[in-house]
Structures are given as C-alpha cells and as structure tokens.
Design a protein around this motif. Sequence first.
Motif, PDB file in Angstrom:
ATOM      1  N   LYS A  76     -29.839 -27.451  21.364  1.00 30.14           N
ATOM      2  CA  LYS A  76     -28.916 -26.841  19.895  1.00 30.14           C
ATOM      3  C   LYS A  76     -27.801 -26.389  20.685  1.00 30.14           C
ATOM      4  O   LYS A  76     -27.611 -26.097  21.967  1.00 30.14           O
ATOM      5  N   LYS A  77     -26.625 -26.246  19.810  1.00 32.56           N
ATOM      6  CA  LYS A  77     -25.241 -26.093  20.362  1.00 32.56           C
ATOM      7  C   LYS A  77     -25.143 -24.590  20.336  1.00 32.56           C
ATOM      8  O   LYS A  77     -26.097 -23.859  19.832  1.00 32.56           O
ATOM      9  N   GLU A  78     -24.328 -24.214  20.975  1.00 30.63           N
ATOM     10  CA  GLU A  78     -23.940 -22.749  21.175  1.00 30.63           C
ATOM     11  C   GLU A  78     -23.682 -22.056  19.685  1.00 30.63           C
ATOM     12  O   GLU A  78     -22.949 -22.624  18.991  1.00 30.63           O
ATOM     13  N   GLY A  79     -24.201 -20.813  19.465  1.00 29.80           N
ATOM     14  CA  GLY A  79     -23.867 -20.370  18.182  1.00 29.80           C
ATOM     15  C   GLY A  79     -24.900 -20.579  17.123  1.00 29.80           C
ATOM     16  O   GLY A  79     -24.769 -20.109  16.068  1.00 29.80           O
ATOM     17  N   CYS A  80     -25.845 -21.530  17.310  1.00 34.11           N
ATOM     18  CA  CYS A  80     -26.704 -21.969  16.203  1.00 34.11           C
ATOM     19  C   CYS A  80     -27.769 -20.987  16.038  1.00 34.11           C
ATOM     20  O   CYS A  80     -28.302 -20.497  16.980  1.00 34.11           O
ATOM     21  N   GLU A  81     -28.107 -20.574  14.739  1.00 35.62           N
ATOM     22  CA  GLU A  81     -28.883 -19.659  14.439  1.00 35.62           C
ATOM     23  C   GLU A  81     -30.454 -20.372  14.426  1.00 35.62           C
ATOM     24  O   GLU A  81     -30.522 -21.298  13.700  1.00 35.62           O
ATOM     25  N   VAL A  82     -31.361 -19.464  15.020  1.00 36.63           N
ATOM     26  CA  VAL A  82     -32.603 -20.093  15.081  1.00 36.63           C
ATOM     27  C   VAL A  82     -33.727 -19.092  14.347  1.00 36.63           C
ATOM     28  O   VAL A  82     -33.778 -17.788  14.798  1.00 36.63           O
ATOM     29  N   TYR A  83     -34.316 -19.706  13.468  1.00 39.03           N
ATOM     30  CA  TYR A  83     -35.717 -18.808  12.838  1.00 39.03           C
ATOM     31  C   TYR A  83     -37.073 -19.425  13.055  1.00 39.03           C
ATOM     32  O   TYR A  83     -37.047 -20.673  12.939  1.00 39.03           O
ATOM     33  N   ASN A  84     -37.760 -18.536  13.254  1.00 42.65           N
ATOM     34  CA  ASN A  84     -39.242 -18.904  13.454  1.00 42.65           C
ATOM     35  C   ASN A  84     -39.977 -18.843  12.144  1.00 42.65           C
ATOM     36  O   ASN A  84     -40.353 -17.924  12.024  1.00 42.65           O
ATOM     37  N   SER A  85     -40.331 -20.073  11.561  1.00 42.78           N
ATOM     38  CA  SER A  85     -40.835 -19.809  10.253  1.00 42.78           C
ATOM     39  C   SER A  85     -42.508 -19.341  10.358  1.00 42.78           C
ATOM     40  O   SER A  85     -43.151 -19.168   9.059  1.00 42.78           O
ATOM     41  N   ALA A  86     -43.062 -19.420  11.509  1.00 42.06           N
ATOM     42  CA  ALA A  86     -44.505 -18.889  11.485  1.00 42.06           C
ATOM     43  C   ALA A  86     -44.546 -17.384  11.201  1.00 42.06           C
ATOM     44  O   ALA A  86     -45.328 -17.068  10.913  1.00 42.06           O
ATOM     45  N   ARG A  87     -43.245 -16.793  11.216  1.00 41.50           N
ATOM     46  CA  ARG A  87     -43.193 -15.352  11.021  1.00 41.50           C
ATOM     47  C   ARG A  87     -42.823 -15.108   9.390  1.00 41.50           C
ATOM     48  O   ARG A  87     -42.668 -14.106   9.117  1.00 41.50           O
ATOM     49  N   MET A  88     -42.562 -16.287   8.779  1.00 44.28           N
ATOM     50  CA  MET A  88     -41.662 -16.129   7.473  1.00 44.28           C
ATOM     51  C   MET A  88     -42.598 -16.677   6.436  1.00 44.28           C
ATOM     52  O   MET A  88     -43.758 -17.393   6.544  1.00 44.28           O
ATOM     53  N   THR A  89     -42.383 -16.034   5.250  1.00 42.58           N
ATOM     54  CA  THR A  89     -43.091 -16.712   3.930  1.00 42.58           C
ATOM     55  C   THR A  89     -42.155 -17.847   3.440  1.00 42.58           C
ATOM     56  O   THR A  89     -40.890 -18.192   4.006  1.00 42.58           O
ATOM     57  N   LEU A  90     -42.687 -18.586   2.524  1.00 41.52           N
ATOM     58  CA  LEU A  90     -41.988 -19.670   1.764  1.00 41.52           C
ATOM     59  C   LEU A  90     -40.808 -19.163   1.221  1.00 41.52           C
ATOM     60  O   LEU A  90     -39.751 -19.715   1.572  1.00 41.52           O
ATOM     61  N   GLY A  91     -40.792 -18.048   0.794  1.00 39.56           N
ATOM     62  CA  GLY A  91     -39.608 -17.410   0.010  1.00 39.56           C
ATOM     63  C   GLY A  91     -38.538 -17.248   0.990  1.00 39.56           C
ATOM     64  O   GLY A  91     -37.246 -17.617   0.666  1.00 39.56           O
ATOM     65  N   GLU A  92     -38.861 -16.624   2.173  1.00 39.66           N
ATOM     66  CA  GLU A  92     -37.962 -16.465   3.202  1.00 39.66           C
ATOM     67  C   GLU A  92     -37.305 -17.608   3.767  1.00 39.66           C
ATOM     68  O   GLU A  92     -36.141 -17.524   4.209  1.00 39.66           O
TER      69      GLU A  92
END
Length: 257
Positions: A44-60
């Motif tokens: 990934k490039k510098e500044g890329c935002e990363v989210y772990n969907s294992a901790r998220m709901t479908l809506g999130e």
Amino acid sequence: MIVFVGAGPGASDLITVRGQKFLKEADIIVYAGSLVNPALLDVKKEGCEVYNSARMTLGEVLEVLVDGAAAGKKVVRLHTGDPCLYGAVKEQMDALAEKGVPYEVCPGVSSFCGAAAALEAEYTLPGVSQSVVITRMAGRTPVPEGESIRSFAAHGATMVIFLSTGMLPALQEELMAGGYDGDTPAAVVYKATWPEENVCRCTVETLAETAEEEGIIKTALIVVGRVLDGSYEHSKLYDPAFGTEFRKAAAGGQEHE
C-alpha cells in the motif's frame, strides 16, 4: 470507483497482478482481517487508510466505501480467496448499486485451489470423479434444503468443505451417512499456501481425530474423495490413439468429431 479484490488463498504473492495493482493505487483499503494475510498490505502507498472489516458491521463497511467513493478516492474492498465463494459480497454490491455507486470485481485464486496445490492433487480424475462439490456444514447459518452434506455425499464426487472445521465429528458422520465409506481418503488443509500451512491426510472416519491431534480448530478446508488415493485412469487428451482438433490419432485410433 470501488473495486472488490480477491486476495488469493493466503500467500502474499498469490494475489493476481491486477489485484496487486489496485492495492498499490488504493487510497482506502477495507480488508477481511480475520482471513486475509496482512502481508498483502505491504504494497500500500503512504497515506492509504486501512480498515479491518472483521471489527465492522455491514453498515460500517458500506459507509467507508460510499464516503470514499464520494470523495473521489480509489477504494479497495479486499476479500479472501475469490469474493464469489463465501465472501458475503453480493449484499455489498447490491447496496452500492442501490446508491448508484460504481464498482467492479477483480477475481482471485480461491483457497480450494490452494488446497489442491498443497495436496498435489487433481480434483477431477478420469474414472474417479469428474465433479467437485464446494459446500459447508449447516451451523449458525443454515444451508438451503436439499444441500446437506449427506445429500451431496451420495454422489461420491470430490468434496471441498469450507467453514466446517469446528464441526468435524458431525461432518464425518454426515459424510458416512450419505454414502462415503469410512476409509475414503480425506485431508484437513490448514491455511493452504500460508507460511504456517499444515496438510493432514487422513480418512473420513478420522477427520475429527486428526484435526484434534494437530490442534486445528479453524481456518482449514476439508477435502474428501478417492482422487486423493492415487488410483485413476489416464486422460484421453494426450493418448496417441485419441485424436483431437489439433492432433491426429495413431493408426486405428479414435479421431476427433
């Protein structure tokens, strides 16, 4: 644009060239952290935002995807294997379509392919099995009526069973009740293609015992079928007596029609 990318079976270099290109260009990555190898994110490039969907709901998850697209950012939704198998991807695509948000899908190598490679197996062998059943045990999420392990086992085809490692005693009972003999070759393949890959060969009646001995309780595929025992007929494709569109049969052989 939002791109659903198949991460491949586990090894960081088994993502497709196209999939890795999307990862390198992404401004936002939402990845299935419970299943995807985090080493894939090293590009990934510098500044890329990363989210772990294992901790998220479908809506999130959808909120991140939609907001990112609205801001003109390149968004990657990274799924394990190929998104088409047990990826819960259809509900995401439908929600985006309802909102008029464009997306595309970049396929990946499924873990059932990685398991075959780890086993040095061919799932479709002449005279043994020409079909592969990809399925799972019914658990907290049911399976449609008529798609039980028992009903599929009656066909005697090769089976690759996902999401069922925690139910192996019941699984082996269903396999045998459906028609597989207890001595039918089987395997528990833990994290195929990952550095910690573990291939455990066994039989249908020893699936639960084998997994318990190895301490495997999740993140494994179960492979069942006579294709694992080494007996099969050679393919006609390269038989000199069998003609094809590209090669004439030897004298007295069967020509392609």
